[in-house]
Motif scaffolding. Structure first.
Motif: not given
Ligand code: UTP
Length: 274
Positions: A8, A10-15, A25, A102, A105, A107
């Motif tokens: 997975p 697809a997260g934004y990696g906002t940190r 990320k 995805q 996003m 979760g």
């Molecule tokens: P994180 O909680 O680390 O979120 O997701 P994030 O968006 O990657 O980073 P921050 O918190 O904004 O900095 C945990 C894992 O789940 C994936 C992320 O890519 C990461 O590998 N994820 C999370 C998804 O693929 N889709 C989502 O909707 C949420």
């Protein structure tokens, strides 16, 4: 036995903003290798050659990384730098990469469900590439697959975490079955220290049985309005067995700046042969 690994990503990696504004990320390098390549190498070591990556908008660099770059190949061929491409060439040749996006996003649980068409009806591994792991003797996924052969159920990797940090994790309530192996009876997502059922925190390595997809379809949004994998695993634990495995090795939280820097220092020392 376990033939596919889901990433997975697809997260934004906002940190990591602004670094992650245009770069995924998962493509941030620890020393000279992107995070996701460490994860893919761990899967290969566990005997897995099909990678299923959940991407999103702005994540195209991941696909390009696991493909041939003809221009670069042409430029570098026959030069003293050619050896720098040896490992990634070999990896790309060995593996099949499949991708799906995805679109929203919603979760981690939703990201895993998005991967159903890539996985099908078979048990599979999950790697969150921002959790960079280095196993003792064997990689963490390989350790977990060995355990899967014995118990044939979903497995989550856990590690002991100090009280002051427990609120950052999913935490298991579990009974020891054998050394480092626990049967999960409850899981709590990011509990306050006083509500945490144990000091065993879930990290980004899982083996999941395919019934998880049906469960995820029926899992309502939980914490932060997201579909939580933890909630689905809880449901699974009630009907089937779910195991928590205290893996042997190290884990760096490369989703946080602090963990990323720690990993960089650690792997840089290894890179130097220290
Ligand atoms: P994180 O909680 O680390 O979120 O997701 P994030 O968006 O990657 O980073 P921050 O918190 O904004 O900095 C945990 C894992 O789940 C994936 C992320 O890519 C990461 O590998 N994820 C999370 C998804 O693929 N889709 C989502 O909707 C949420």
């Amino acid at each position: 036995m376990i033939k596919k690994c889901l990433f997975p990503a697809a997260g934004y990696g906002t940190r990591f903003l602004p670094a992650t504004k245009a770069i995924p990320k998962e493509m941030l390098p620890v020393v000279n290798k992107p995070l996701i390549q460490y994860g893919v190498e761990e899967a290969i070591e566990a005997g897995i050659y099909t990678m299923a990556v959940i991407t999103g908008r702005g994540k195209r660099a991941i696909e390009d990384h696991f493909d041939i770059s003809y221009e670069l190949e042409h430029q570098i061929k026959g030069t003293s730098k050619e050896y720098l491409l040896t490992d990634i060439r070999e990896l790309v040749n060995k593996c099949t990469f499949t991708y799906t996006r995805q679109k929203e996003m919603k979760g981690l649980g939703h990201a895993v469900l998005t991967g159903e068409p890539l996985i099908g009806n078979e048990p599979f591994a999950v790697v969150l590439a921002d959790d960079l792991c280095e196993g003792e003797n064997h990689g963490v996924l390989k350790q977990m697959i060995e355990l899967y052969k014995k118990y044939r159920c979903s497995i989550v990797a856990v590690m002991e975490v100090e009280k002051e940090n427990i609120h950052k994790y999913g935490v298991v309530e579990a009974k020891e079955l054998e050394k480092d192996v626990f049967v999960v009876s409850n899981m709590v997502e990011k509990p306050r220290a006083e509500e945490a059922p144990s000091n065993l925190a879930v990290i980004g390595r899982y083996i999941l049985t395919p019934d998880i997809f049906e469960i995820l379809k029926n899992t309502k949004p939980g914490k932060n309005g997201e579909i939580q994998l933890t909630d689905a695993l809880m449901t699974q634990a009630k009907t089937n067995m779910v195991i928590a495995y205290k893996f042997k090795g190290k884990r760096f939280d490369c989703g946080s700046v602090e963990g990323f820097v720690e990993a960089t220092n650690y792997f840089y020392n290894k890179f130097l042969g220290k």
